[in-house]
Design a protein around this motif. Structure first.
Motif, mmCIF file in Angstrom:
data_model
loop_
_atom_site.group_PDB
_atom_site.id
_atom_site.type_symbol
_atom_site.label_atom_id
_atom_site.label_comp_id
_atom_site.label_asym_id
_atom_site.label_seq_id
_atom_site.Cartn_x
_atom_site.Cartn_y
_atom_site.Cartn_z
ATOM 1 N N LEU A 1 0.815 -1.214 0.000
ATOM 2 C CA LEU A 1 0.000 0.000 0.000
ATOM 3 C C LEU A 1 0.844 1.258 0.000
ATOM 4 N N VAL A 2 1.919 1.299 0.798
ATOM 5 C CA VAL A 2 2.630 2.564 0.989
ATOM 6 C C VAL A 2 4.113 2.547 0.635
ATOM 7 N N SER A 3 4.702 1.380 0.367
ATOM 8 C CA SER A 3 6.158 1.344 0.194
ATOM 9 C C SER A 3 6.621 2.121 -1.027
ATOM 10 N N ASP A 4 5.799 2.208 -2.073
ATOM 11 C CA ASP A 4 6.184 3.000 -3.238
ATOM 12 C C ASP A 4 6.427 4.457 -2.867
ATOM 13 N N ILE A 5 5.697 4.922 -1.847
ATOM 14 C CA ILE A 5 5.774 6.337 -1.458
ATOM 15 C C ILE A 5 6.773 6.547 -0.334
ATOM 16 N N VAL A 6 6.757 5.676 0.669
ATOM 17 C CA VAL A 6 7.574 5.921 1.863
ATOM 18 C C VAL A 6 8.890 5.149 1.868
ATOM 19 N N GLY A 7 9.129 4.315 0.855
ATOM 20 C CA GLY A 7 10.394 3.599 0.808
ATOM 21 C C GLY A 7 10.473 2.504 1.863
ATOM 22 N N PHE A 8 11.623 1.815 1.878
ATOM 23 C CA PHE A 8 11.835 0.724 2.834
ATOM 24 C C PHE A 8 12.829 1.160 3.908
ATOM 25 N N GLY A 9 12.528 2.280 4.562
ATOM 26 C CA GLY A 9 13.412 2.793 5.600
ATOM 27 C C GLY A 9 13.044 2.259 6.969
ATOM 28 N N LEU A 10 13.150 3.110 7.969
ATOM 29 C CA LEU A 10 12.942 2.718 9.354
ATOM 30 C C LEU A 10 11.575 2.089 9.585
ATOM 31 N N VAL A 11 10.558 2.557 8.875
ATOM 32 C CA VAL A 11 9.196 2.055 9.058
ATOM 33 C C VAL A 11 9.111 0.561 8.803
ATOM 34 N N PHE A 12 9.870 0.063 7.828
ATOM 35 C CA PHE A 12 9.759 -1.345 7.449
ATOM 36 C C PHE A 12 10.884 -2.210 7.999
ATOM 37 N N ALA A 13 11.822 -1.621 8.697
ATOM 38 C CA ALA A 13 12.895 -2.428 9.296
ATOM 39 C C ALA A 13 12.323 -3.257 10.438
ATOM 40 N N GLU A 14 12.839 -4.473 10.590
ATOM 41 C CA GLU A 14 12.344 -5.385 11.617
ATOM 42 C C GLU A 14 13.492 -5.878 12.494
ATOM 43 N N GLY A 15 13.146 -6.296 13.713
ATOM 44 C CA GLY A 15 14.094 -6.957 14.602
ATOM 45 C C GLY A 15 15.356 -6.152 14.857
ATOM 46 N N GLU A 16 16.494 -6.830 14.786
ATOM 47 C CA GLU A 16 17.776 -6.197 15.066
ATOM 48 C C GLU A 16 18.089 -5.066 14.090
ATOM 49 N N GLU A 17 17.648 -5.219 12.843
ATOM 50 C CA GLU A 17 17.898 -4.164 11.854
ATOM 51 C C GLU A 17 17.172 -2.880 12.249
ATOM 52 N N HIS A 18 15.948 -3.015 12.767
ATOM 53 C CA HIS A 18 15.219 -1.833 13.226
ATOM 54 C C HIS A 18 15.948 -1.163 14.389
ATOM 55 N N LYS A 19 16.452 -1.969 15.330
ATOM 56 C CA LYS A 19 17.171 -1.412 16.470
ATOM 57 C C LYS A 19 18.418 -0.650 16.011
ATOM 58 N N LYS A 20 19.152 -1.216 15.053
ATOM 59 C CA LYS A 20 20.370 -0.568 14.565
ATOM 60 C C LYS A 20 20.047 0.747 13.862
ATOM 61 N N GLN A 21 19.041 0.741 12.995
ATOM 62 C CA GLN A 21 18.689 1.958 12.278
ATOM 63 C C GLN A 21 18.210 3.040 13.238
ATOM 64 N N ARG A 22 17.435 2.646 14.221
ATOM 65 C CA ARG A 22 16.910 3.630 15.176
ATOM 66 C C ARG A 22 18.031 4.256 15.993
ATOM 67 N N ARG A 23 19.027 3.446 16.390
ATOM 68 C CA ARG A 23 20.159 3.992 17.139
ATOM 69 C C ARG A 23 20.920 5.013 16.300
ATOM 70 N N VAL A 24 21.090 4.730 15.018
ATOM 71 C CA VAL A 24 21.816 5.642 14.134
ATOM 72 C C VAL A 24 21.074 6.972 14.013
ATOM 73 N N LEU A 25 19.755 6.910 13.826
ATOM 74 C CA LEU A 25 18.973 8.106 13.508
ATOM 75 C C LEU A 25 18.540 8.898 14.741
ATOM 76 N N ALA A 26 18.636 8.299 15.911
ATOM 77 C CA ALA A 26 18.141 8.957 17.127
ATOM 78 C C ALA A 26 18.846 10.281 17.394
ATOM 79 N N GLY A 27 20.117 10.384 17.012
ATOM 80 C CA GLY A 27 20.853 11.615 17.279
ATOM 81 C C GLY A 27 20.266 12.842 16.619
ATOM 82 N N LEU A 28 19.556 12.635 15.486
ATOM 83 C CA LEU A 28 18.937 13.771 14.782
ATOM 84 C C LEU A 28 17.812 14.394 15.597
ATOM 85 N N PHE A 29 17.290 13.654 16.568
ATOM 86 C CA PHE A 29 16.127 14.122 17.318
ATOM 87 C C PHE A 29 16.476 14.422 18.773
#
Length: 529
Positions: free
Chosen positions: A126-154
């Motif tokens: 439904l939405v991946s064409d628009i929102v890409g396969f970034g943090l929203v679609f990351a699962e498990g350990e990959e989601h944790k790693k991506q979130r740690r990287v991006l948290a500094g921006l916030f």
């Protein structure tokens, strides 16, 4: 010999027919079991309460499309079974789905067993064409790693640095409204205006550029925001194709709505690719010259990701990885806040006494401090109550959908692997058993005296909760408040026509709570006292 040849061919044909017959018999038996036996006599969810008015082939999907609101019929089901934690309904193919209603069940799914669930396939389509396969679609350990990287921006310091950006865009909104007052008698369609302002903000935050300066290289010379608008607000046929594509991939169909979508998506990605490649060269040159990430490091998401991950010594992100994150933040960061502003404006029009209180608090602050910082803004009690009440009553994000990645038990109920679980902010935030009999009323003062279940932090789910809580929650609230400060202090708004909240037609199906055709209002400058 000829007779033997024909006998052998006949035998092979008979074998083929027999094999085909066995296959078809197995297929019919399996589909019969899937549609008519498993749901009613085998499924561990068969004892849960739930609606029965479904079609054996498409479940409750058609009922949802006909309901008139993306929040329905889920809200109606919650009120029909007020004491249930889980309500069973059917998806396409009579497959099991579960509406989650209780706070305890939400905590189990979104916090305690968060990584036992994943995004459903239909939501991805439904939405991946628009929102890409970034943090929203990351699962498990990959989601944790991506979130740690991006948290500094916030971080709080980065958010404080963004206040001037938000204030500049809020003042640009005032400029546009003044132009509309002069040229259009003050009549404006809010959804498209707010969407443009929020997309401008996300352009600076995510890319470090002004998106309204981007033009397409194709013959139509379409701007970035025009192409982006096509992706998010297609016409009626485009909305239908988007909904169907969530069930069965149909973007290949040669129809005009699909062609427009594909071309707009191609244009958006092409322009973003150019920006990303240019930033990679800029940051690379800065690093080669002995500068850690270039003079603008940390000022925007793209520069941060290129410096921290594209040029990382290990676990590097590719250009496609960065593109996916940019698409995710552009989509998640602009449409939800634009929707919040739209519904806030409608509620201000319908509740003039609440608007007056809000303006009094804001103007008192601005008289003392014309450019308040984040801390000062966050200390405004009525503004804080007002924004939370808007998001409680008219949450822009409609669904938080999950699929069981493994067999799991929720509230004592065995949830088989592959089962869809639907969580809707509206089902929690407009639940009488949590928020009381006045849960459908707009009352900002309720936040001063929360009682019972409403005191539980999990009673407010506008940004989801748990390990997958919206990473940009603090930023969204800050920009929402800054734009409201500018809008309320400078302008009076009145309805064009007499449509009230309950009468506004909504886009359905849609992942966002959006009015069909927008909302038209008349604005005028606040008269000096």
């Amino acid at each position: 010999m000829d007779a033997t040849y024909y006998l052998e061919r006949l035998l092979r044909l008979e074998i083929l027919v027999a094999v085909l017959g066995v296959y078809l018999a197995q297929l019919v038996a399996y589909k019969t079991y899937q549609f008519f036996i498993y749901p009613y006599f085998v499924s561990p969810l068969r004892h849960l309460p739930g609606p029965k008015d479904h079609h054996f082939l498409i479940g409750h999907t058609l009922n949802q499309f006909r309901s008139g609101s993306p929040n329905e019929p889920f809200l109606a089901w919650m009120r029909q079974w007020p004491n249930a934690s889980l309500i069973r309904y059917f998806n396409v193919g009579n497959s099991d789905a579960v509406l989650v209603t209780s706070l305890a069940a939400h905590k189990e799914i979104l916090r305690d067993k968060a990584y036992s669930f994943q995004k459903p396939a239909f939501f991805t389509r439904l939405v991946s064409d628009i929102v890409g396969f970034g943090l929203v679609f990351a699962e498990g350990e990959e989601h944790k790693k991506q979130r740690r990287v991006l948290a500094g921006l916030f971080s709080p310091s980065n958010l404080r640095a963004l206040v001037p950006v938000f204030r500049d865009k809020a003042r640009h909104l005032s400029y546009l409204l003044d132009q509309i007052i002069e040229t259009e008698d003050g009549v404006v369609e809010l959804v498209s205006l707010y969407s443009k302002i929020m997309l401008d903000i996300m352009g600076v935050f995510a890319l470090g550029v002004e998106l309204d300066n981007l033009r397409s290289a194709n013959t139509s010379n379409a701007s970035f925001d025009e192409c982006y608008h096509e992706l998010f607000e297609p016409d009626g046929l485009g909305q239908l194709l988007m909904a169907i594509n969530g069930i069965v991939p149909i973007r290949w169909l040669p129809v005009e709505a699909n062609r427009r979508f594909i071309q707009a998506n191609k244009t958006v990605r092409s322009q973003l690719t150019g920006i990303i490649q240019d930033r990679i060269r800029t940051v690379g040159a800065a690093k080669a010259a002995g500068m850690d990430g270039g003079p603008d490091e940390g000022n925007d998401l793209l520069t941060f990701m290129v410096a921290e991950k594209y040029y990382a010594d290990s676990d590097r992100w590719t250009e496609d990885d960065i593109m996916n994150q940019i698409l995710t933040f552009l989509a998640a960061g602009h449409e939800t806040t634009a929707g919040a502003l739209t519904w806030a404006t409608q509620l201000m029009i319908e509740h003039p006494s609440e608007t007056k209180r809000l303006r009094t608090e804001i103007t008192t602050l601005l008289q003392r401090d014309p450019s308040p910082d984040q801390h000062t803004i966050d200390t405004l009690p009525y503004l804080h109550n007002f924004t939370r009440e808007v998001l409680r009553l008219q949450c822009p994000a409609v669904n938080v959908a999950r699929e069981a990645a493994e067999d799991v038990v929720i509230q004592g109920v065995a949830i088989p692997k592959g089962t869809t679980l639907m969580m809707q902010p509206a089902v929690v935030q407009r639940n009488p058993s949590i928020w009381g009999p006045d849960c459908d009323e707009f009352r900002p003062d309720r936040w001063d005296r929360l009682e019972g279940p409403a005191e539980d932090p999990w009673a407010f789910t506008a940004f989801s909760l748990g390990p997958r809580v919206c990473i940009g929650k603090a930023m969204t609230m800050l920009e929402f408040k800054i734009i409201l400060i500018e809008l309320v202090s400078g302008f009076d708004l009145e309805a064009v026509g007499d449509a009230r909240m309950s009468e506004i037609k909504l886009i359905n199906p849609s992942p966002l709570l959006r009015p069909e055709g927008g909302i038209r209002v008349r604005v005028r400058r606040v008269e000096e006292p």
